[in-house]
Design a protein around this motif. Structure first.
Motif, PDB file in Angstrom:
ATOM      1  N   ASP A  78     -28.754  59.898  42.909  1.00 54.39           N
ATOM      2  CA  ASP A  78     -28.639  58.632  42.195  1.00 54.39           C
ATOM      3  C   ASP A  78     -28.931  58.911  40.725  1.00 54.39           C
ATOM      4  OD1 ASP A  78     -28.221  55.954  41.742  1.00 54.39           O
ATOM      5  OD2 ASP A  78     -29.981  55.243  42.832  1.00 54.39           O
ATOM      6  N   LEU A  79     -28.562  57.967  39.860  1.00 51.59           N
ATOM      7  CA  LEU A  79     -28.819  58.153  38.433  1.00 51.59           C
ATOM      8  C   LEU A  79     -29.103  56.822  37.766  1.00 51.59           C
ATOM      9  CD1 LEU A  79     -26.123  57.192  36.643  1.00 51.59           C
ATOM     10  CD2 LEU A  79     -25.200  59.349  37.491  1.00 51.59           C
ATOM     11  N   ARG A  80     -29.748  56.886  36.613  1.00 48.93           N
ATOM     12  CA  ARG A  80     -29.979  55.736  35.739  1.00 48.93           C
ATOM     13  C   ARG A  80     -29.763  56.176  34.300  1.00 48.93           C
ATOM     14  NH1 ARG A  80     -29.855  53.405  39.856  1.00 48.93           N
ATOM     15  NH2 ARG A  80     -31.111  51.623  40.579  1.00 48.93           N
ATOM     16  N   ASP A  81     -29.101  55.305  33.549  1.00 52.29           N
ATOM     17  CA  ASP A  81     -28.831  55.535  32.133  1.00 52.29           C
ATOM     18  C   ASP A  81     -30.001  55.009  31.299  1.00 52.29           C
ATOM     19  OD1 ASP A  81     -27.548  56.164  29.791  1.00 52.29           O
ATOM     20  OD2 ASP A  81     -25.696  55.111  30.287  1.00 52.29           O
ATOM     21  N   ASP A  82     -30.066  55.439  30.045  1.00 54.32           N
ATOM     22  CA  ASP A  82     -31.040  54.947  29.077  1.00 54.32           C
ATOM     23  C   ASP A  82     -32.473  55.055  29.600  1.00 54.32           C
ATOM     24  OD1 ASP A  82     -31.861  53.948  26.645  1.00 54.32           O
ATOM     25  OD2 ASP A  82     -31.672  51.852  27.247  1.00 54.32           O
ATOM     26  N   VAL A  83     -32.820  56.237  30.067  1.00 55.27           N
ATOM     27  CA  VAL A  83     -34.162  56.525  30.563  1.00 55.27           C
ATOM     28  C   VAL A  83     -34.864  57.430  29.551  1.00 55.27           C
ATOM     29  CG1 VAL A  83     -35.485  57.652  32.398  1.00 55.27           C
ATOM     30  CG2 VAL A  83     -33.453  56.299  32.972  1.00 55.27           C
ATOM     31  N   ARG A  84     -36.131  57.175  29.287  1.00 54.63           N
ATOM     32  CA  ARG A  84     -36.895  58.027  28.389  1.00 54.63           C
ATOM     33  C   ARG A  84     -37.280  59.303  29.126  1.00 54.63           C
ATOM     34  NH1 ARG A  84     -36.677  57.150  23.173  1.00 54.63           N
ATOM     35  NH2 ARG A  84     -38.743  58.105  22.939  1.00 54.63           N
ATOM     36  N   ILE A  85     -36.738  60.424  28.653  1.00 55.96           N
ATOM     37  CA  ILE A  85     -36.994  61.724  29.274  1.00 55.96           C
ATOM     38  C   ILE A  85     -37.548  62.643  28.196  1.00 55.96           C
ATOM     39  CG2 ILE A  85     -36.035  63.642  30.602  1.00 55.96           C
ATOM     40  CD1 ILE A  85     -33.639  61.815  31.287  1.00 55.96           C
ATOM     41  N   GLY A  86     -38.797  63.037  28.336  1.00 56.11           N
ATOM     42  CA  GLY A  86     -39.400  63.904  27.335  1.00 56.11           C
ATOM     43  C   GLY A  86     -39.392  63.318  25.945  1.00 56.11           C
ATOM     44  N   GLY A  87     -39.512  61.987  25.855  1.00 53.10           N
ATOM     45  CA  GLY A  87     -39.605  61.329  24.561  1.00 53.10           C
ATOM     46  C   GLY A  87     -38.300  60.880  23.963  1.00 53.10           C
ATOM     47  N   ARG A  88     -37.177  61.126  24.631  1.00 49.54           N
ATOM     48  CA  ARG A  88     -35.897  60.665  24.106  1.00 49.54           C
ATOM     49  C   ARG A  88     -35.034  60.107  25.224  1.00 49.54           C
ATOM     50  NH1 ARG A  88     -31.805  64.926  24.283  1.00 49.54           N
ATOM     51  NH2 ARG A  88     -32.692  66.845  25.173  1.00 49.54           N
ATOM     52  N   ALA A  89     -34.132  59.211  24.833  1.00 49.56           N
ATOM     53  CA  ALA A  89     -33.293  58.543  25.814  1.00 49.56           C
ATOM     54  C   ALA A  89     -32.302  59.530  26.414  1.00 49.56           C
ATOM     55  CB  ALA A  89     -32.549  57.380  25.172  1.00 49.56           C
ATOM     56  N   GLY A  90     -32.012  59.350  27.701  1.00 50.45           N
ATOM     57  CA  GLY A  90     -31.045  60.215  28.364  1.00 50.45           C
ATOM     58  C   GLY A  90     -30.590  59.613  29.673  1.00 50.45           C
ATOM     59  N   ILE A  91     -29.754  60.353  30.356  1.00 49.20           N
ATOM     60  CA  ILE A  91     -29.236  59.959  31.665  1.00 49.20           C
ATOM     61  C   ILE A  91     -29.972  60.789  32.701  1.00 49.20           C
ATOM     62  CG2 ILE A  91     -27.194  59.732  33.117  1.00 49.20           C
ATOM     63  CD1 ILE A  91     -25.542  59.920  30.451  1.00 49.20           C
ATOM     64  N   LEU A  92     -30.757  60.121  33.537  1.00 43.95           N
ATOM     65  CA  LEU A  92     -31.551  60.794  34.553  1.00 43.95           C
ATOM     66  C   LEU A  92     -30.794  60.836  35.871  1.00 43.95           C
ATOM     67  CD1 LEU A  92     -34.339  62.009  35.458  1.00 43.95           C
ATOM     68  CD2 LEU A  92     -34.904  59.666  36.197  1.00 43.95           C
ATOM     69  N   VAL A  93     -30.715  62.019  36.463  1.00 40.51           N
ATOM     70  CA  VAL A  93     -30.122  62.219  37.782  1.00 40.51           C
ATOM     71  C   VAL A  93     -31.219  62.737  38.705  1.00 40.51           C
ATOM     72  CG1 VAL A  93     -28.416  63.517  39.123  1.00 40.51           C
ATOM     73  CG2 VAL A  93     -27.843  62.694  36.817  1.00 40.51           C
ATOM     74  N   VAL A  94     -31.370  62.114  39.871  1.00 38.55           N
ATOM     75  CA  VAL A  94     -32.382  62.528  40.835  1.00 38.55           C
ATOM     76  C   VAL A  94     -31.707  62.755  42.182  1.00 38.55           C
ATOM     77  CG1 VAL A  94     -34.572  61.972  41.949  1.00 38.55           C
ATOM     78  CG2 VAL A  94     -34.107  61.138  39.634  1.00 38.55           C
ATOM     79  N   ALA A  95     -32.071  63.846  42.855  1.00 42.30           N
ATOM     80  CA  ALA A  95     -31.515  64.166  44.163  1.00 42.30           C
ATOM     81  C   ALA A  95     -32.629  64.418  45.157  1.00 42.30           C
ATOM     82  CB  ALA A  95     -30.601  65.399  44.074  1.00 42.30           C
ATOM     83  N   SER A  96     -32.369  64.116  46.414  1.00 42.92           N
ATOM     84  CA  SER A  96     -33.312  64.470  47.483  1.00 42.92           C
ATOM     85  C   SER A  96     -33.126  65.943  47.801  1.00 42.92           C
ATOM     86  CB  SER A  96     -33.067  63.608  48.723  1.00 42.92           C
ATOM     87  OG  SER A  96     -31.733  63.708  49.180  1.00 42.92           O
ATOM     88  N   ASP A  97     -34.214  66.695  47.739  1.00 44.28           N
ATOM     89  CA  ASP A  97     -34.171  68.145  47.919  1.00 44.28           C
ATOM     90  C   ASP A  97     -34.753  68.490  49.287  1.00 44.28           C
ATOM     91  OD1 ASP A  97     -34.852  70.938  47.894  1.00 44.28           O
ATOM     92  OD2 ASP A  97     -34.627  70.904  45.719  1.00 44.28           O
ATOM     93  N   ARG A  98     -33.912  69.019  50.173  1.00 41.98           N
ATOM     94  CA  ARG A  98     -34.326  69.371  51.532  1.00 41.98           C
ATOM     95  C   ARG A  98     -34.348  70.881  51.738  1.00 41.98           C
ATOM     96  NH1 ARG A  98     -29.053  67.266  54.934  1.00 41.98           N
ATOM     97  NH2 ARG A  98     -30.393  67.791  56.704  1.00 41.98           N
ATOM     98  N   SER A  99     -34.483  71.629  50.639  1.00 41.34           N
ATOM     99  CA  SER A  99     -34.495  73.086  50.747  1.00 41.34           C
ATOM    100  C   SER A  99     -35.651  73.571  51.608  1.00 41.34           C
ATOM    101  CB  SER A  99     -34.587  73.717  49.350  1.00 41.34           C
ATOM    102  OG  SER A  99     -33.453  73.369  48.565  1.00 41.34           O
ATOM    103  N   ASP A 100     -36.772  72.853  51.549  1.00 42.61           N
ATOM    104  CA  ASP A 100     -37.916  73.140  52.420  1.00 42.61           C
ATOM    105  C   ASP A 100     -37.952  72.063  53.499  1.00 42.61           C
ATOM    106  OD1 ASP A 100     -40.307  73.538  53.704  1.00 42.61           O
ATOM    107  OD2 ASP A 100     -41.547  73.485  51.897  1.00 42.61           O
ATOM    108  N   PRO A 101     -37.545  72.379  54.730  1.00 48.05           N
ATOM    109  CA  PRO A 101     -37.493  71.344  55.774  1.00 48.05           C
ATOM    110  C   PRO A 101     -38.848  70.783  56.156  1.00 48.05           C
ATOM    111  CG  PRO A 101     -37.080  73.513  56.711  1.00 48.05           C
ATOM    112  CD  PRO A 101     -37.091  73.686  55.234  1.00 48.05           C
TER     113      PRO A 101
END
Length: 358
Positions: free
Chosen positions: A99-122
């Motif tokens: 999923d993603l959200r636009d206009d998110v503060r990332i490290g002090g500046r606006a950006g597009i955040l993308v987050v994924a569910s990570d199942r590499s470790d079951p």
């Protein structure tokens, strides 16, 4: 409260149940057909269930330059253009939903955040975070946030007045709500509460306007939670697997917002290669559709879906639906792009065709 027994839920809450008749004796509800406008390049993982879930970033200044981020759950994340061409790929391991959200503060500046569910470790689910560069159409890895014990599965974001949250759906039906802190050099997360469903769940979507979270329990149906961090943890049934309107497995969920709190909830009815639609305000059933072969092939056994409204150019004037295609033979799995206006029209919901009340 952990929900263990479906029978205690009043039948009136389980949209799709037909009083006095067994759903096993009924035929599927009427289902209209639409066709895809385009399709993405196939994922690189062949001969496997690999493509899974998409997210859409709409470029408000140049809608036709919008981007699709999608998972190959065996390998990583793709970024596609609206022409379906691969713009980039990042090796991110076994990321399942995105999923993603636009206009998110990332490290002090606006950006597009993308987050994924990570199942590499079951044994322990993580959140994998990325920044999307819309000009280069590339993802930059920001780091991982440890979340819950077990195998990570579904994922959706929720933007509230107080914070940005990720809901991580574990394969056993546990749902963790994690408050994200992105101001520092390394992303941080804090588990604020845990919700529960009784069996395997995956698809989820949160409505930032109404504060509602919808989760698909694959063999049971669709549930609604209060998305607020301090809200009640009990689930309310929206629709059951009745094999009339909704078939198991129930997979991806998406919201089509209209106005302050209206619009539609769309679910992938994977068991019969269809998609079911409900109104958001009153959760009344609207109808069903399939994506059939046209300019490109149709979809089968869809996992993840995403819908974004607005102008995406002449091919998608009212919005874009992206659906995973579980059978794209002879190529590997991919994603199909559908005009949301075509779906509205097929369901009799297109604004230009609605009949005004007398």
């Amino acid at each position: 409260m952990r929900l263990e027994i479906m029978a205690i839920v009043p039948l009136a809450l389980l949209g799709g149940c037909v009083e006095g008749r067994s759903s096993m004796s009924l035929s599927p509800a009427p289902t209209v057909a639409v066709t895809a406008v385009a399709e993405t390049e196939a994922v690189a993982t062949r001969n496997a269930d690999a493509a899974d879930d998409p997210a859409i970033w709409r470029n408000a200044g140049d809608p036709q330059a919008s981007l699709i981020v999608a998972t190959d759950k065996k390998a990583g994340l793709y970024v596609y253009g609206l022409d379906g061409a691969k713009r980039s790929f990042i090796d991110a391991g076994r990321v399942n939903n995105v999923d993603l959200r636009d206009d998110v503060r990332i490290g002090g500046r606006a950006g597009i955040l993308v987050v994924a569910s990570d199942r590499s470790d079951p044994a322990h689910g993580n959140l994998a975070l990325f920044r999307l560069d819309p000009v280069a159409a590339r993802l930059e890895a920001l780091g991982k946030i440890p979340a819950l014990a077990g195998e990570a599965y579904g994922l959706c974001l929720y933007r509230a007045a107080d914070a940005l949250y990720a809901f991580l759906v574990m394969k056993d039906g546990t749902i963790g709500q994690i408050a994200l802190d992105l101001e520092g050099a390394t992303p941080q997360g804090r588990l604020v509460r845990t919700l529960h469903l009784a069996s395997q769940a995956e698809g989820c979507v949160a409505d930032d306007r109404s504060g509602r979270l919808y989760v698909a329990e694959e063999d049971v149906g669709i549930w609604r939670f209060d998305a607020g961090a301090a809200g009640p943890v009990e689930a309310t049934a929206v629709a059951k697997v009745d094999r009339v309107r909704l078939f198991d497995d129930v997979e991806g969920l998406a919201i089509v917002p209209e106005g302050a709190d209206g619009g539609y909830l769309v679910a992938s009815s994977q068991g019969d290669n269809a998609y079911a639609v409900w109104q958001l305000v009153d959760e009344e059933y609207v109808g069903r559709f399939r994506i059939e072969a046209g300019a490109v092939d149709g979809t089968q056994e869809t996992d993840g879906i995403e819908i974004a409204v607005g102008d995406f150019g002449p091919a998608y004037p009212r919005g874009l639906l992206v659906a995973q295609d579980g059978d794209n033979a002879p190529a590997a799995q991919n994603f199909k792009l559908v005009s949301w206006a075509d779906v509205e029209r097929a369901l009799g919901r297109h604004p230009s065709e609605r009949v005004a009340p007398e």
